[in-house]
Design a protein around this motif. Structure first.
Motif, PDB file in Angstrom:
ATOM      1  N   SER A 190      -3.594  -5.271   3.063  1.00 45.14           N
ATOM      2  CA  SER A 190      -2.699  -5.602   1.581  1.00 45.14           C
ATOM      3  C   SER A 190      -2.349  -7.169   1.844  1.00 45.14           C
TER       4      SER A 190
ATOM      5  N   THR B 290       1.058  -1.357   0.349  1.00 44.52           N
ATOM      6  CA  THR B 290      -0.376   0.183  -0.012  1.00 44.52           C
ATOM      7  C   THR B 290       0.798   0.735  -0.131  1.00 44.52           C
TER       8      THR B 290
ATOM      9  N   GLY C 262       1.079  -9.669   2.809  1.00 40.97           N
ATOM     10  CA  GLY C 262       0.198  -8.362   2.873  1.00 40.97           C
ATOM     11  C   GLY C 262       1.956  -7.635   3.653  1.00 40.97           C
TER      12      GLY C 262
ATOM     13  N   ARG D  76       1.024   1.386  -4.412  1.00 39.90           N
ATOM     14  CA  ARG D  76       0.112   0.377  -4.205  1.00 39.90           C
ATOM     15  C   ARG D  76      -0.309  -0.208  -5.104  1.00 39.90           C
TER      16      ARG D  76
END
Length: 691
Positions: free
Chosen positions: A637, A624, A662, A682
């Motif tokens: 994420s 992110t 993530g 992102r």
């Protein structure tokens, strides 16, 4: 044929016609214009029925001319005359109408009748007679009775009627003078009972944006020489390379045939000297470029080439691409049910390399050469040509189609639509995907077009400049026709690990439907590529090469309102252990982790790589930007990485080969101070763990 003439000046004051206007109308029952003339061998006199022209000369033809004050190059007109043969020394002696005679009588047109019930139609220019019709039988002609002659000019066409019957339709007229009158051969007497001239606005539908103050500029002598004939300018999409055909040049490979030459433009806008393309594009035949792909790495060329690259192999059309070893020997295109009854042909390959336009004469056409389109098929051949409709095609000749970068705006040459000369240049716009529905063609106006012949026009992707072959030279002019905006995406293709250039194919798709829209190749020497994308939608594009994961980029042109150039270098990652590869076209709604449909193409590509490489195991990583709470971004994420993994599992990939994790805000690759930087942060990537 010898002529003596009497010139009676009769001035008809008129300006350029705005609406229908009768500039002359006389029944000659009275000598209202002081036309009476009396010499031993030629008399003009009047009786109660009309004007009598009596030629008693033993061998010379006589005529009388009336001078008007209109510019008949700039208007349409009807000429109506009624004439009667009273007597002649032979049945072959002619009498009739002289029309559109030039001021010094060096150019004039004649409709002649005789007692044999024959008509003859000719014009005289530069001391040369040209016949639209030599003495030809016409049973409609009446002897010693009134015969009606009518000449109608509508744009470049002239229609000639005898007693209301069409005798000839011709475009064999390049100048219209302002004198009109009557002509009688030696020993012949005729009576005139009517001469009427009706003027109309010129029936040429010119583009609304036409600017009569535009100027055409000849390209520098380095391209448009004084020594040789240069024709057929083809400009690259970026406007920096021009291909021309040079004729009768001692420096051609075969001096008796045409060769392809090219020049390039530097950053200051200066053109280089022309260079011969050399073999294999130039051989012992006539060689010429028809169109260039947007990447300028593929050329459509005329005729077929023998396998030795030296000799020709007949008429047709061929294609050649750059390779590591230079231009390949052009390969002939295979077109299903290809028939052309004309000795002439014109082609154009669209920017997406999927649509082949052609001007050919076929039974499905309206008359002479018409426009047809063929579509590329999966096996590389081309479909049976489809007629492109009655809006752009006529019963006359259509020639040399050029489809602008937007894939909709077509420029072409025709002598069937209203124009100024034999062939004019026109523009029309495709209205749907049927390829048969086009807007009404518009004439490009009397700066580009003239009373002679204009056969070809070419534009770069930007569309601001047009290049025209005219009078054996190459000319440039501003283009006022508005096209749909396009973006020229360009860049280079690299190996992401070694940073060496790559020779690859580039595909571009509709991002939403994943429909392939076109293909390009990168230059084997420089790695450069370019593609043209019309406005109105979102696209994905990717470079593809065996042994590499195809990196995909995307661009949103939904709101594009003017031409734009975008530079995007493409970096391909080799499929090997330790490589981290970004999945650029994975899309989620803001703050969510449900995969959007636009992600399908990227997901399908990753799925295929995993299926083709059975030992491949990967880690899917979500990242992110810095917007939002750290913990929330970590969860988001992770959920997005799992969404990608779950798609792969649901499509047959073993869970043991996949890991999802993530990373939230922990692995930025650029700044978060700009929107572009945030977008790059992102991302979803995958790391190759094992091969």
């Amino acid at each position: 044929m010898k002529y003596n003439y009497i010139l009676i000046l009769f001035l008809v004051l008129s300006t350029k016609a705005i609406s229908q206007h009768i500039s002359l109308d006389d029944d000659f029952k009275k000598d209202n214009r002081n036309l009476t003339f009396d010499k031993e061998d030629f008399k003009i006199y009047f009786d109660k029925e009309g004007m009598i022209l009596e030629n008693k000369h033993k061998e010379n033809t006589k005529w009388t001319l009336i001078n008007t004050d209109s510019d008949y190059d700039e208007i349409d007109f009807d000429i109506e005359a009624s004439v009667t043969l009273i007597k002649s020394k032979s049945d072959e002696a002619g009498y009739g109408l002289v029309w559109a005679c030039y001021k010094d009588n060096s150019n004039y047109h004649v409709v002649n009748l005789n007692a044999n019930k024959q008509n003859k139609l000719y014009w005289y220019y530069n001391e040369k007679f040209t016949y639209d019709l030599k003495w030809t039988e016409n049973k409609n002609i009446k002897n010693k009775k009134e015969n009606k002659i009518k000449v109608s000019r509508r744009a470049q066409f002239v229609y000639i009627y005898i007693n209301d019957e069409l005798v000839v339709k011709s475009d064999n007229v390049s100048y219209y003078g302002s004198k009109f009158g009557f002509i009688v051969d030696a020993g012949t007497t005729m009576k005139v009972t009517k001469l009427k001239i009706t003027e109309y606005p010129l029936s040429i539908d010119v583009v609304e944006t036409f600017d009569p103050n535009m100027k055409m500029e000849k390209l520098p002598v380095s391209i448009s020489s004084t020594e040789f004939e240069e024709t057929n300018p083809i400009i690259s999409a970026d406007g920096k390379t021009i291909y021309i055909t040079r004729k009768d040049c001692k420096f051609n490979i075969d001096s008796e045939n045409d060769d392809i030459w090219f020049a390039t433009k530097d950053n200051q806008g200066k053109w280089s000297d022309l260079k011969n393309m050399g073999r294999p594009l130039n051989n012992k035949g006539n060689n010429f470029v028809i169109s260039s792909s947007p990447d300028n790495n593929t050329l459509l060329v005329g005729n077929k080439y023998a396998a030795d690259g030296i000799n020709t192999n007949g008429s047709g059309v061929s294609i050649s691409s750059k390779t590591i070893d230079g231009w390949e020997i052009p390969k002939a295109l295979e077109i299903k049910d290809y028939i052309n009854k004309s000795k002439y042909v014109g082609y154009f390959l669209s920017s997406d390399n999927k649509h082949l336009l052609m001007a050919v004469e076929r039974d499905e056409g309206l008359g002479l050469s018409d426009f047809f389109v063929s579509f590329i098929e999966d096996n590389g051949t081309w479909s049976k040509p489809v007629h492109m409709g009655n809006q752009i095609n006529t019963k006359e000749d259509e020639a040399n189609p050029f489809l602008a970068a937007d894939g909709k705006t077509m420029y072409f040459s025709s002598n069937g639509h209203p124009g100024y000369g034999g062939y004019d240049l026109f523009v029309s716009k495709r209205l749907d995907d049927s390829w048969t529905n086009w807007s009404k063609p518009k004439n490009l106006g009397k700066v580009i077009n003239s009373s002679s012949t204009e056969l070809s026009i070419f534009l770069s992707a930007k569309g601001d400049k047009a290049y025209v072959g005219k009078s054996s030279d190459i000319w440039e002019i501003s283009n006022t026709v508005k096209q749909d905006p396009v973006a020229l995406i360009k860049g280079r293709v690299f190996d992401n690990k070694t940073k060496s250039i790559l020779y690859t194919s580039i595909f571009y798709n509709d991002l939403k439907s994943n429909k392939e829209l076109g293909k390009a190749i990168s230059d084997p020497s420089t790695g450069s590529y370019s593609i043209v994308l019309p406005y109105g939608q979102r696209y994905s594009f990717m470079a593809e090469k065996e042994g590499y994961y195809a990196v995909t980029e995307n661009v949103d042109l939904s709101n594009l309102n003017e031409y734009k150039e975008i530079t995007v270098d493409l970096y391909l990652n080799p499929i090997e252990k330790g490589q981290t590869i970004r999945l650029n076209n994975i899309f989620f709604d803001s703050g969510k982790y449900d995969l959007l449909s636009e992600s399908n193409a990227e997901l399908e590509k990753l799925l295929k790589v995993l299926k083709d490489n059975k030992q491949l195991t990967i880690e899917i990583a979500g990242h992110t930007d810095a917007v939002g709470a750290d913990n929330n971004n970590l969860v988001l994420s992770n959920n997005r990485a799992n969404a990608v993994m779950n798609f792969l599992i649901s499509n047959g990939i073993s869970k043991e080969r996949l890991t999802a994790k993530g990373y939230g805000e922990t692995k930025f690759i650029t700044t978060n101070d700009t929107e572009e930087g945030k977008q790059q942060n992102r991302r979803v990537e995958f790391l190759i763990l094992e091969m």
